[in-house]
Each structure stands twice: as C-alpha cells, then as structure tokens.
Design a protein around this motif. Sequence first.
Motif, short mmCIF file in Angstrom:
data_model
loop_
_atom_site.label_atom_id
_atom_site.label_comp_id
_atom_site.label_asym_id
_atom_site.label_seq_id
_atom_site.Cartn_x
_atom_site.Cartn_y
_atom_site.Cartn_z
N ASP A 1 53.93 47.42 32.89
CA ASP A 1 53.62 46.00 32.64
C ASP A 1 52.52 45.92 31.57
O ASP A 1 51.34 45.84 31.88
CB ASP A 1 53.15 45.34 33.94
N PRO A 2 52.91 45.96 30.29
CA PRO A 2 51.93 46.01 29.21
C PRO A 2 50.92 44.87 29.22
O PRO A 2 49.74 45.09 28.92
CB PRO A 2 52.78 45.96 27.93
N ASP A 3 51.35 43.67 29.58
CA ASP A 3 50.44 42.52 29.55
C ASP A 3 49.38 42.62 30.65
O ASP A 3 48.20 42.40 30.40
CB ASP A 3 51.22 41.21 29.67
N LEU A 4 49.80 42.96 31.85
CA LEU A 4 48.86 43.13 32.95
C LEU A 4 47.87 44.24 32.64
O LEU A 4 46.65 44.07 32.80
CB LEU A 4 49.59 43.44 34.26
N GLY B 1 37.68 45.16 31.80
CA GLY B 1 36.85 46.31 32.14
C GLY B 1 37.25 47.00 33.42
O GLY B 1 36.55 47.89 33.90
N LYS B 2 38.39 46.63 33.99
CA LYS B 2 38.87 47.23 35.24
C LYS B 2 39.67 48.50 35.01
O LYS B 2 39.77 49.34 35.88
CB LYS B 2 39.71 46.22 36.02
N LYS B 3 40.28 48.62 33.85
CA LYS B 3 41.09 49.79 33.51
C LYS B 3 40.39 50.55 32.39
O LYS B 3 40.28 50.03 31.27
CB LYS B 3 42.49 49.36 33.08
N THR B 4 39.92 51.75 32.72
CA THR B 4 39.20 52.56 31.73
C THR B 4 39.85 53.93 31.56
O THR B 4 39.24 54.85 31.00
CB THR B 4 37.73 52.74 32.15
N GLY C 1 42.48 51.37 37.47
CA GLY C 1 42.29 49.94 37.72
C GLY C 1 43.49 49.16 38.22
O GLY C 1 43.47 47.94 38.20
N GLU C 2 44.52 49.83 38.67
CA GLU C 2 45.75 49.14 39.06
C GLU C 2 45.83 48.93 40.57
O GLU C 2 45.32 49.74 41.35
CB GLU C 2 46.95 49.94 38.58
N SER D 1 43.56 52.48 44.76
CA SER D 1 43.58 53.65 45.64
C SER D 1 44.46 54.75 45.08
O SER D 1 45.37 54.51 44.28
CB SER D 1 44.08 53.27 47.03
N LEU D 2 44.21 55.97 45.54
CA LEU D 2 45.04 57.11 45.14
C LEU D 2 46.46 56.93 45.65
O LEU D 2 47.42 57.24 44.95
CB LEU D 2 44.43 58.41 45.67
#
Length: 146
Positions: free
Chosen positions: A29-32, A40-43, A101-102, A106-107
């Motif tokens: 999901d490229p937009d999400l 800043g949630k996905k690093t 960040g998804e 969680s793992l």
Amino acid sequence: MTAEELWIDFSEKNNINDCEYSAWAFGGDPDLLARLVLEGKKTATASAYPLYEIENESLPEAGEYSIVLDSNDNAVCVIRTKEVYVIPFRNVTPEHAYKEGEGDKSLEFWRDVHQKFFSDCLEEAGLEFSQDMKVVFEEFEVVYSR
C-alpha cells in the motif's frame, strides 16, 4: 510533483551537487506507507534478498538518497539511508518490526504481512518463501518534504 522536481528543490536548498538518487514506491500500500514515513512512524523497510540476486541489483547503502513516491508516482519526500543489514526472516526482531511502523507495530503483525507479501513477490519470480530467506533491512530518515 515529480521526483525530479522534488530532488531539484531539495538539492538546491541543501547545496547538494552531483549526487544520485533513486525514486520508488513501497510495495503493498504505497500511499499508506508513504504517509507513515511522513508522520515519522515508519523509519525502516524490508525487502526480499533473493530478488536482488536474480535481478543482479546492488543493495542499498548507508548515505544514499531516495525519493518516496505514492501510488500515482507523485514525489512525497526525500529519505536518506542510515543503515542496511541482511538477516534471515526468522531472525527479524521486534525492534525492527516496530521501526517499520505498520499495523500494531508488533513482530507478529510484521511476520504475517511480510510472509504473504514476500511469498507473492517470490512466486512471481519463480521462487519460494522460506523462514531462512535473507531479508534486506534499510533504516532511513526523512531529510526533506514539501
């Protein structure tokens, strides 16, 4: 805005000359995922190492710049790779899953989503997923957005 336009804007404002960059959209999901980067949630991100091998593609390297695109190939932001490492899927840590960040970060969520995603990608290339498959992890930071 195109990737080239964003790069010109970024490089002029930061006095960066003669530096290469790549432009790409996240799978799934490229937009999400682009939104999570901006928030800043996905690093970090992960990709299937066997696909680099069959395409004879170089792994990302620390210090490289990339432009994250949305599903319509619009430039979202410029990121810079901080660290790259390769480990087996089964050895992915909760810390890395969190950095992606998804979902609930969680793992367990990460493994469920990525096993399906990697299986689909590998199947298209005539390969099979394995818990021992190497995964390329890339940690990054946003260095520019409009």
